[in-house]
Motif scaffolding. Structure first.
Motif, PDB file in Angstrom:
ATOM      1  N   GLY B 221      40.914  43.368  35.475  1.00 18.71           N
ATOM      2  CA  GLY B 221      42.175  43.631  36.184  1.00 18.71           C
ATOM      3  C   GLY B 221      42.084  44.805  37.137  1.00 18.71           C
ATOM      4  N   ILE B 222      40.923  44.947  37.780  1.00 17.60           N
ATOM      5  CA  ILE B 222      40.757  46.069  38.719  1.00 17.60           C
ATOM      6  C   ILE B 222      41.550  45.780  40.000  1.00 17.60           C
ATOM      7  CG2 ILE B 222      39.078  47.392  40.089  1.00 17.60           C
ATOM      8  CD1 ILE B 222      36.999  46.705  37.908  1.00 17.60           C
ATOM      9  N   VAL B 223      42.292  46.797  40.458  1.00 18.70           N
ATOM     10  CA  VAL B 223      43.134  46.639  41.656  1.00 18.70           C
ATOM     11  C   VAL B 223      42.745  47.686  42.703  1.00 18.70           C
ATOM     12  CG1 VAL B 223      45.105  45.618  40.459  1.00 18.70           C
ATOM     13  CG2 VAL B 223      44.874  48.128  40.582  1.00 18.70           C
ATOM     14  N   ASN B 229      47.472  47.142  44.736  1.00 17.21           N
ATOM     15  CA  ASN B 229      47.554  45.722  45.107  1.00 17.21           C
ATOM     16  C   ASN B 229      46.344  44.980  44.556  1.00 17.21           C
ATOM     17  OD1 ASN B 229      49.881  46.180  46.575  1.00 17.21           O
ATOM     18  ND2 ASN B 229      48.766  46.584  48.489  1.00 17.21           N
ATOM     19  N   SER B 230      46.450  43.661  44.498  1.00 16.90           N
ATOM     20  CA  SER B 230      45.304  42.886  44.024  1.00 16.90           C
ATOM     21  C   SER B 230      44.260  42.779  45.138  1.00 16.90           C
ATOM     22  CB  SER B 230      45.751  41.517  43.556  1.00 16.90           C
ATOM     23  OG  SER B 230      46.373  40.852  44.635  1.00 16.90           O
ATOM     24  N   LEU B 231      43.057  42.405  44.702  1.00 16.39           N
ATOM     25  CA  LEU B 231      41.896  42.443  45.606  1.00 16.39           C
ATOM     26  C   LEU B 231      41.391  41.040  45.902  1.00 16.39           C
ATOM     27  CD1 LEU B 231      40.045  45.342  43.767  1.00 16.39           C
ATOM     28  CD2 LEU B 231      41.012  45.472  46.078  1.00 16.39           C
ATOM     29  N   SER B 232      40.778  40.873  47.082  1.00 18.51           N
ATOM     30  CA  SER B 232      40.152  39.601  47.439  1.00 18.51           C
ATOM     31  C   SER B 232      38.894  39.386  46.600  1.00 18.51           C
ATOM     32  CB  SER B 232      39.768  39.615  48.920  1.00 18.51           C
ATOM     33  OG  SER B 232      38.643  40.460  49.106  1.00 18.51           O
ATOM     34  N   ASP B 233      38.318  38.185  46.660  1.00 17.28           N
ATOM     35  CA  ASP B 233      36.996  37.977  46.080  1.00 17.28           C
ATOM     36  C   ASP B 233      35.973  38.776  46.885  1.00 17.28           C
ATOM     37  OD1 ASP B 233      37.773  36.283  44.062  1.00 17.28           O
ATOM     38  OD2 ASP B 233      37.607  34.478  45.319  1.00 17.28           O
ATOM     39  N   PRO B 234      34.876  39.206  46.236  1.00 15.29           N
ATOM     40  CA  PRO B 234      33.849  39.940  46.981  1.00 15.29           C
ATOM     41  C   PRO B 234      33.152  39.028  47.985  1.00 15.29           C
ATOM     42  CG  PRO B 234      33.570  40.231  44.607  1.00 15.29           C
ATOM     43  CD  PRO B 234      34.547  39.113  44.800  1.00 15.29           C
TER      44      PRO B 234
END
Lengths: 691, 691
Positions: B221-223, B229-234
């Motif tokens: 659940g790293i933001v 905010n939530s993060l995109s895929d790497p």
């Protein structure tokens, strides 16, 4: 190709002088052998050195006559010979050659790289260390805001035209220039009037606007050189390589087009570092980038190059220089504005006179001109082909106080290699404004100074009553009056009680009465003066200087057998890529061991050198090392002593293996000259049959 | 902060050793005064030097204990003290500071720039000159084709995630790393199993794929750290700064991410320049650029930096090095693969043993490891905080034969500062293929060699009859058999008349009969061997080395009054930004004139120095010069003689004005040590009350 008169004369003078040098050399040796007094020997050596100097001057003139004087063909042939040698011996290499290269990008190969490192080391010694400059080293990647402030984003452009069908790009001024030159050269039946017009275009080419250039291109029917297609109107193309900083793509950046901005933005810290004292100079050596539209002229116009720049910050009210006296006596070719506009040629002047006569704007500018002269001539630039040309009024930026270019003559003509400009306070002011950080200096007075200050005090109540809504405009107009205007108003108010006053923001004249404003002069104490320093900027194009040095150092001489011309670079030891070579005369273990012992002693003495143990003839090896401009060659022809040969005179001496390193050291570090050692050691008379 | 046990012990050992040094110093001086025999004095001096060395070693250990041993807080506090001093004294400056800077870009200010110039000059001396390397200087702007061939366009990436709302970019591995570290540090009640999992992630972080990283980020659940905010895929982000060459916008280019490619593309010319002989090395010093996603760690991870790279080209069949014996005895910390994977620590080894035991792949690689060790320690890097770590199998590119990093320990941990890799023939092969220009070497045999060559001759007629449409596959499979396989087939065919043969491109086994193929060995004469050279590449991050040098050289000591800590950089003279300062004791014209005379003699001797004529107390001026790491300070306190003070011992001697320059020269050029001169000149016992 026929030899012209001056060349013939110079060749004769050269032969005579060589004979005189030889005779004096013999005299010196005889004196030494006969055990003459030291004073007598010294005097003879001094005479010998003077003769050698004269010989060298004739040699330079001869070289100039051959390369420059004899017209286009000779220049081109000379350039071709230099460039062939430079490329074959890897002084430089077109970059990414195996991928067919990129125009305007060059690598320095091993000898070129060594020459460049030597030039930069000498620059650092001559300027940074001797003048106690503050050297900095800033990145090439630069955010847009910095180059917006400096004016590069808006104004660092060349005018470009496009082939309307293929899209190929050309520099508009290049096309017009080529057209005029070709017409003038080929169309010999041209009317004098027409010829004058074309010559005039060549003279004013740099000043033409996009519209003027476009009109001329249309008028003369100039088309794309490769396809004969028609061309677009000229439009500006920014010469900076653009990029983007960080992953977001939101921070535009450029590769810096000069190193100077890195210094200006650090002014505040550097001033503090210098104890808040002026004058001081900061310096930077580094890469700069210009995305040229169509690079030409080989190493002279490239897309990436090394600049060495100095920003000397000085009080605009005192541009004297404490060390000006050290260089005031120097005399060299100067080409002031007046001589240029009146069609005269460059003239020999003392820099001291040029400053005192006001031809050069100030001592600081003059001091740097002198130091640049010393720098270039010590590198080996021929003084006869070096001149300092003053910018014409229309060449200079409006803010510049004065500007001189060190121009060096080479096969491409006179080339600007160093610019020395008094840029006044322009750059610091621009960054102060854009960043909001004041880039200023203070002069603390040793005792507070009493100054009279004009005080204008509008009486707002009365003004409000009289002018209502326009009151603010009137107040502002009153407050910005200069001293003369205000004192006139004061005396009119005192004599007549009222005065007519033009308020430009209202666009009308109003009547000011005595009770509406008080004007007085008050005495105040001031403790310091706050000002934006002026900057004098010497800026060195290192690659251009090196290319000119290559041309000025190059000459050819016939081989012993006379069957071919041998190439030589007469680099001073300071510049030479390596200082000596070591050759075992024949391939033999004993000689190779001696060569290795000598190599070790040279390394200990800090002398860059190379051993050549190939079995090639000694003459070929000499030719190879001359072509790299190596000043001395050591040939191992016995196990106890060796010969040392000087590149240009081809004189050889015999020295013991123990002495070799110290002889090479004293000659190459400048503590002795070759003639000095020539008479201290026995001459070696054996001449190889190969040479 | 409490002092830990080892620090306490070391401080005591230090005090004892200092007393011993003082006593021995006195003994030396007494011997000299009493007119003792030279041999006796020399022996005493040698003992003194040995004691000083021991003291210096304890000092280093103590420094390490303070900065490294005492846990996070101490490291951070130490780093802060170093960085404050570096920034305040302008060793470096965040670039474009007045415009609030750009992350990952730094300027070197005057002292930093001088240190950098000294480090580069020593690098050139130690590698290029002493090893006869071919130095080149290529542009930073590089066309895409070159970096396509090298693999940078496709693979030079980091994994990035974006804040899904604001678009801010982060390095995916950084976020995961920070998360794990914080959890491990704060959540002390964590299950042992969970802690082991997080520790394992930290260990394998560099090996995680985009998918694995993305999964972990989701799982934990790293933001986005700033907005939550939530993060995109790497996804991969290419780290090269992109630009466009020429005005058309059609030639894509990049700022080079390393200098090595400029050497590889010139291999053919350089090989020729070296007389078509291997081995040889080429070298390049220059700027490189990496558009880091989010630069951290100050000077250690930056977007533009100076690299110094060597490409040593060698015959893959003979990687011995003629000078390996010169460095084989060196002993230092090595951290081989085996010790790393088995959880052991780095161990002290002789490099000669590491090569002979096969731990280091070959002599050439070993030779460079030894030379790098000498380079770094001579600069002043502490040998106790320097190790050579071998790459693990999964860290190395598939083509690499072996790879070792010189890692230096500083407040950020162990930092890779030099990579020394045997890259086999990868780079030359890649550019040969892409450019179509063979980048190869030849070994001419002194006599032609007779070699047996395997000849496989499929009889196409018979094979065609037997296999019809599959004939081509069978022929190809027969032709690519290796020697062993072919000779086995030959003997089976001879004994049994036929053989089963697996054709992988058909995916089945076929029967080959005796009449379908002839297998034989033929003798041929070969005159030369043609091969692609291997390359051993030592690559130096100059900025990282300099930063570690700053940390290793920094210490503090109490002022005389004890009211503040004074900062000192104990740079060796080789590295020190200037070699000495000159102080008139009081502001007085006579003393200032003496100072100027001394300055002139220092300039003649080529010693960089600075005069400080401010009226500040002598103690403050000493403190100021110590903070810049200046080894010697000359105080003018009379018109006939002066004192010379050494920075670290604070010992002072008295020397005549005539001797000053030569004393400073011998100490700073390394021909004498300070203890050497200490007993040759009278000690100066007056100690300023300020210090």
């Amino acid at each position: 190709m026929a030899m012209d008169a001056s060349e013939e004369t110079l060749r004769r003078a050269m032969a005579d002088k060589q004979a005189a040098v030889d005779a004096q050399g013999k005299a010196v040796r005889d004196l030494k052998v006969s055990g003459a007094a030291k004073a007598e020997v010294d005097a003879a050596v001094e005479a010998l050195n003077a003769l050698k100097l004269e010989k060298s001057s004739i040699e330079n003139q001869l070289q100039a006559a051959i390369t420059g004087g004899a017209g286009g063909l000779s220049r081109d042939a000379f350039r071709q010979a230099v460039v062939n040698t430079l490329e074959r011996r890897l002084f430089y290499i077109p970059s990414f050659k195996i991928y067919r290269g990129v125009a305007g990008l060059y690598d320095y190969g091993p000898p070129g790289c060594a020459v460049k490192a030597n030039v930069l080391a000498f620059w650092r010694q001559h300027f940074v260390l001797e003048e106690n400059m503050l050297e900095v080293d800033c990145p090439c990647v630069t955010p847009e805001v910095v180059l917006k402030a400096s004016g590069h984003v808006d104004k660092f452009t060349d005018l470009m035209v496009k082939d309307e069908k293929t899209g190929t790009c050309y520099r508009a001024d290049h096309l017009l220039k080529d057209f005029c030159k070709e017409k003038l050269g080929k169309d010999l039946s041209m009317h004098a009037e027409k010829a004058a017009e074309l010559k005039n275009i060549l003279a004013v080419l740099d000043d033409l606007s996009a519209e003027e250039l476009g009109a001329k291109i249309k008028e003369y029917g100039i088309v794309a050189p490769d396809t004969k297609n028609s061309l677009s109107d000229p439009y500006p193309f920014n010469l900076m390589f653009q990029t983007s900083i960080g992953p977001s793509g939101l921070i535009p950046g450029y590769m810096r087009p000069e190193t100077a901005q890195g210094i200006f933005v650090n002014f505040k810290d550097l001033y503090y570092f210098n104890g808040n004292k002026l004058p001081f100079a900061a310096a930077q050596i580094g890469q700069a980038f210009r995305n040229e539209i169509s690079p030409r002229q080989g190493l002279l116009r490239v897309r990436e190059f090394t600049l060495a720049e100095i920003e000397h910050f000085v009080d605009p009210e005192d541009k004297s220089h404490p060390k000006f006296g050290d260089i005031a006596h120097l005399e060299f070719l100067m080409f002031p504005r007046k001589e240029q506009t009146s069609g005269q040629s460059a003239k020999r002047m003392r820099i001291g006179d040029a400053v005192s006569e006001g031809i050069v704007n100030n001592q600081t500018l003059g001091y740097f001109i002198g130091r640049v002269y010393l720098f270039l001539t010590q590198l080996g630039i021929d003084k006869e082909r070096l001149r300092f040309r003053q910018h014409l009024a229309n060449e200079m930026a409006h803010y510049a106080a004065d500007c001189w270019d060190a121009e060096i003559e080479c096969s491409y003509g006179w080339i600007e290699c160093v610019g020395i400009a008094d840029r006044s306070a322009y750059d610091l002011r621009a960054h102060s404004e854009k960043s909001g950080v004041p880039l200023i200096a203070h002069e603390k007075f040793s005792e507070p100074r009493e100054v009279e200050k004009l005080v204008i005090a509008p009486v707002k109540k009365e003004l409000g009553l009289a002018f209502k809504g326009s009151q603010k405009n009137v107040v502002e107009a009153l407050e910005v009056m200069d001293e003369k205007e205000a004192m006139e108003m004061k005396s009119t108010l005192e004599s007549k009680g009222e005065v007519e006053f033009h308020v430009c923001t209202l666009g009308k004249v109003v009547t000011i009465k005595k009770n509406m404003v008080t004007i007085s002069k008050e005495k105040k104490k001031e403790y310091q003066r706050v000002f934006t320093p002026s900057v004098v900027e010497p800026s060195f194009g290192i690659g251009r200087i090196i290319y000119c040095l290559f041309e000025h150092s190059f000459y050819t001489r016939p081989s012993k057998a006379g069957d071919e011309q041998l190439n030589v670079f007469r680099f001073p030891p300071l510049v030479a890529p390596i200082k000596c070579t070591v050759f075992p005369l024949v391939q033999n273990q004993q000689y190779e061991e001696v060569a290795k012992r000598i190599s070790t002693s040279l390394t200990v003495a800090g002398i860059s050198h190379k051993i050549d143990i190939t079995g090639t003839s000694i003459g070929k090896r000499y030719a190879r090392t001359d072509e790299l401009g190596v000043p001395l060659a050591i040939t191992v022809d016995s196990t106890s002593s060796v010969t040392i040969r000087e590149r240009d005179s081809k004189d050889q001496i015999r020295a013991s293996i123990e002495d070799v390193a110290s002889v090479v050291k004293e000659v190459t570090d400048g503590s002795s000259t070759w003639p000095d050692v020539l008479w201290r050691f026995p001459a070696h008379s054996h001449v190889s049959t190969d040479e």
